[in-house]
Scaffold this motif. Structure first.
Motif, PDB file in Angstrom:
ATOM      1  N   THR A   1      21.359 -24.782 -17.306  1.00 38.44           N
ATOM      2  CA  THR A   1      21.263 -24.548 -16.420  1.00 38.44           C
ATOM      3  C   THR A   1      20.839 -26.169 -16.307  1.00 38.44           C
ATOM      4  O   THR A   1      21.173 -26.162 -14.461  1.00 38.44           O
ATOM      5  N   PHE A   2      20.040 -27.221 -16.770  1.00 34.05           N
ATOM      6  CA  PHE A   2      20.770 -28.765 -16.199  1.00 34.05           C
ATOM      7  C   PHE A   2      22.122 -29.203 -16.090  1.00 34.05           C
ATOM      8  O   PHE A   2      22.085 -29.469 -15.482  1.00 34.05           O
ATOM      9  N   ALA A   3      22.697 -28.010 -17.485  1.00 41.55           N
ATOM     10  CA  ALA A   3      24.009 -29.127 -17.614  1.00 41.55           C
ATOM     11  C   ALA A   3      24.599 -28.325 -15.728  1.00 41.55           C
ATOM     12  O   ALA A   3      25.472 -29.031 -15.464  1.00 41.55           O
ATOM     13  N   SER A   4      24.644 -27.300 -15.804  1.00 38.34           N
ATOM     14  CA  SER A   4      25.047 -26.576 -14.323  1.00 38.34           C
ATOM     15  C   SER A   4      24.935 -27.214 -13.076  1.00 38.34           C
ATOM     16  O   SER A   4      25.877 -27.369 -12.496  1.00 38.34           O
ATOM     17  N   PHE A   5      23.385 -27.562 -13.374  1.00 37.74           N
ATOM     18  CA  PHE A   5      23.035 -28.266 -11.814  1.00 37.74           C
ATOM     19  C   PHE A   5      23.666 -29.645 -12.134  1.00 37.74           C
ATOM     20  O   PHE A   5      24.226 -30.546 -10.652  1.00 37.74           O
TER      21      PHE A   5
ATOM     22  N   LEU B   1      15.375 -18.371  -2.103  1.00 38.29           N
ATOM     23  CA  LEU B   1      14.360 -18.937  -2.987  1.00 38.29           C
ATOM     24  C   LEU B   1      13.141 -18.387  -3.527  1.00 38.29           C
ATOM     25  O   LEU B   1      12.719 -18.617  -5.299  1.00 38.29           O
ATOM     26  N   LEU B   2      13.272 -17.595  -2.935  1.00 41.05           N
ATOM     27  CA  LEU B   2      11.512 -16.561  -2.462  1.00 41.05           C
ATOM     28  C   LEU B   2      12.308 -15.839  -3.776  1.00 41.05           C
ATOM     29  O   LEU B   2      11.516 -15.760  -5.179  1.00 41.05           O
ATOM     30  N   ILE B   3      13.637 -15.333  -4.378  1.00 34.04           N
ATOM     31  CA  ILE B   3      14.071 -14.274  -5.524  1.00 34.04           C
ATOM     32  C   ILE B   3      13.262 -15.153  -6.609  1.00 34.04           C
ATOM     33  O   ILE B   3      13.217 -14.293  -7.737  1.00 34.04           O
ATOM     34  N   LEU B   4      14.477 -16.001  -6.562  1.00 37.28           N
ATOM     35  CA  LEU B   4      14.425 -17.664  -7.883  1.00 37.28           C
ATOM     36  C   LEU B   4      12.988 -17.060  -8.265  1.00 37.28           C
ATOM     37  O   LEU B   4      12.832 -17.329  -9.414  1.00 37.28           O
TER      38      LEU B   4
ATOM     39  N   LEU C   1      19.903 -19.092 -11.388  1.00 37.79           N
ATOM     40  CA  LEU C   1      20.340 -20.483 -10.939  1.00 37.79           C
ATOM     41  C   LEU C   1      21.383 -21.169 -11.096  1.00 37.79           C
ATOM     42  O   LEU C   1      22.561 -21.894 -11.107  1.00 37.79           O
ATOM     43  N   ARG C   2      21.794 -20.622 -12.936  1.00 35.62           N
ATOM     44  CA  ARG C   2      23.039 -21.652 -13.724  1.00 35.62           C
ATOM     45  C   ARG C   2      24.301 -21.449 -13.342  1.00 35.62           C
ATOM     46  O   ARG C   2      25.500 -21.908 -13.203  1.00 35.62           O
TER      47      ARG C   2
ATOM     48  N   PHE D   1      38.360 -20.314 -20.501  1.00 34.50           N
ATOM     49  CA  PHE D   1      37.558 -20.666 -19.760  1.00 34.50           C
ATOM     50  C   PHE D   1      35.951 -21.710 -20.624  1.00 34.50           C
ATOM     51  O   PHE D   1      34.463 -20.856 -20.448  1.00 34.50           O
ATOM     52  N   PRO D   2      36.356 -22.391 -20.612  1.00 37.34           N
ATOM     53  CA  PRO D   2      35.308 -22.944 -21.222  1.00 37.34           C
ATOM     54  C   PRO D   2      33.648 -23.086 -21.180  1.00 37.34           C
ATOM     55  O   PRO D   2      32.683 -23.272 -21.996  1.00 37.34           O
ATOM     56  N   MET D   3      33.751 -23.864 -19.695  1.00 32.26           N
ATOM     57  CA  MET D   3      32.780 -23.843 -18.991  1.00 32.26           C
ATOM     58  C   MET D   3      31.180 -22.925 -18.839  1.00 32.26           C
ATOM     59  O   MET D   3      30.604 -22.353 -19.464  1.00 32.26           O
ATOM     60  N   PHE D   4      32.598 -21.597 -18.811  1.00 31.64           N
ATOM     61  CA  PHE D   4      31.984 -20.473 -18.502  1.00 31.64           C
ATOM     62  C   PHE D   4      32.157 -19.951 -19.958  1.00 31.64           C
ATOM     63  O   PHE D   4      30.183 -19.286 -20.211  1.00 31.64           O
TER      64      PHE D   4
END
Length: 442
Positions: free
Chosen positions: A155-159, A219-222, A232-233, A387-390
């Motif tokens: 998730t941090f990498a996706s951010f 954001l509320l759902i998250l 989020l990712r 799709f390496p990132m996926f």
């Protein structure tokens, strides 16, 4: 429900004329139930009229209950006729199946797991029964992730990926603003919608307000979603990819302004400090005009439509069908926001159409791949090649992410204390009632 479930004293017909009085509930483990335990269970639910059909005629025990389907109640040899009886029996059978969800982990049929087959009671996870959810959700998390290791890192990498794309796109917006065609030399292109609808000056600001409202809802759902880290990712991955495509399209071809009201004059690139200052303003305020940002040349395709559509799809995908009012409002904001963008004459019609189509299709394709269990097999390398990132982000996800909501920290501390106190009070009340009944019997 308490009166119905606690009625344990009843008469059971076993054979022609034998009668047994049942005072004890069946044993906890359904798998080990005998036909007598099934009879006790039916009696406790005030469904004693089916004891003879279930236990005497068909010998249904606990294992059989866990393997039953609704059609088994309708078809021979049970052949129950009344719809009311079928639904009541099936409801209680499903509750038993869900409480023993670990029983289905013994099956190696992965297709049955991922396709939510009738054998596995997964659709009950979306009901509002707290006790059912407690037992099922614990087991469900084991099937969502192969391993929890590295999920936060992904998730941090996706951010970081979305952040880099945001920096890149903001810089490209500075570049295209400096090379926007002069409106005197290149007038607005013919557009079926813009040529026939008068301009509404405040419409663009309202569309940005809708983006803020939908972003707040997301954001509320998250905040309350159990699997927020996956959502989020995916949001960062999809948003970053779409805006990278947008930066390429607006860089390679510069369209003329969609209306003469836009005072877009090509500027000189200026010094490095001036370029950096314009880039920083666009990046910090995300190009929103309500913050005083005015950019030109970034027409193909509409970034506002991208955000409206992506937020809409995330809201509707990661909430249950019980939130149908939220789903309707989300779609209304999406469609109405697109109409407002066109009514403000800030984009061509094709900008809005392509943005909506591309965003919705990428969201659909991404989730279709993510929910396809066959593509996650170790022997299938197509995803890692194309799709390496996926493949990196989704390789530990084994099934469709269930929409399970929980109380976030620190509210969970208050909720847990209250829940424990209620459970203690309920147990104490039950024990008192049981003691009073025993005294009356003596």
């Amino acid at each position: 429900m308490m009166n119905e479930s606690n009625t344990l004293t009843t008469t059971i017909f076993t054979g022609n004329s034998n009668h047994d009085i049942i005072k004890d509930p069946p044993t906890p483990s359904v798998i080990s139930w005998t036909t007598d335990d099934v009879a006790k269970w039916l009696a406790s639910l005030n469904l004693s009229k089916f004891i003879d059909k279930f236990c005497t005629e068909n010998g249904i025990d606990g294992l059989t209950l866990l393997l039953m389907k609704e059609d088994d109640l309708k078809q021979s040899p049970l052949s129950i006729k009344r719809l009311c009886d079928i639904k009541k029996l099936w409801y209680h059978i499903r509750l038993l199946q869900c409480k023993h969800n670990d029983f289905y982990s013994n099956f190696d049929n992965e297709t049955a797991k991922h396709n939510h087959s009738s054998l596995s009671p997964t659709h009950l996870l979306e009901t509002n029964f707290h006790n059912t959810q407690c037992s099922c959700h614990i087991n469900k998390e084991k099937t969502v992730f192969k391993t929890l290791k590295g999920e936060k890192r992904k998730t941090f990498a996706s951010f970081i990926y979305a952040l880099i794309i945001g920096i890149w796109t903001s810089f490209i917006m500075v570049v295209v603003h400096n090379r926007v065609p002069n409106v005197q030399k290149y007038p607005p292109l013919p557009d079926l919608f813009l040529d026939n609808i008068p301009r509404i000056s405040w419409a663009f600001a309202v569309s940005e307000f809708l983006i803020v409202v939908m972003g707040t809802a997301f954001l509320l759902i998250l905040m309350f979603h159990k699997y927020w880290i996956v959502i989020l990712r995916r949001f960062f991955a999809l948003g970053g990819t779409i805006f990278f495509l947008r930066s390429i399209t607006m860089l390679v071809t510069s369209l003329s302004v969609p209306g003469p009201h836009l005072e877009c004059i090509p500027e000189q690139y200026g010094t490095t400090r001036e370029i950096f200052s314009r880039w920083l303003q666009i990046f910090i305020f995300q190009g929103l005009s309500i913050h005083g940002i005015r950019s030109c040349g970034d027409y193909m395709f509409s970034g506002h439509t991208v955000m409206l559509t992506l937020l809409n799809h995330c809201i509707t995908e990661y909430t249950t069908s019980d939130f149908y009012v939220i789903h309707l409002l989300s779609w209304f904001c999406n469609i109405f926001g697109m109409v407002l963008i066109l009514a403000a004459h800030e984009h061509y019609s094709i900008d809005v159409f392509i943005a909506f189509f591309l965003t919705s299709r990428l969201f659909l394709y991404y989730h279709s791949l993510a929910n396809n269990a066959v593509l996650h097999s170790v022997s299938d390398n197509r995803l890692s090649i194309w799709f390496p990132m996926f493949s990196y982000f989704e390789k530990n996800i084994q099934c469709m992410v269930p929409n399970v909501f929980r109380i976030p920290w620190p509210l969970s501390l208050i909720y847990s204390n209250t829940d424990d106190q209620e459970a203690t009070n309920s147990i104490a009340e039950f024990n008192n009632d049981k003691s009073n009944r025993q005294r009356k019997q003596q």
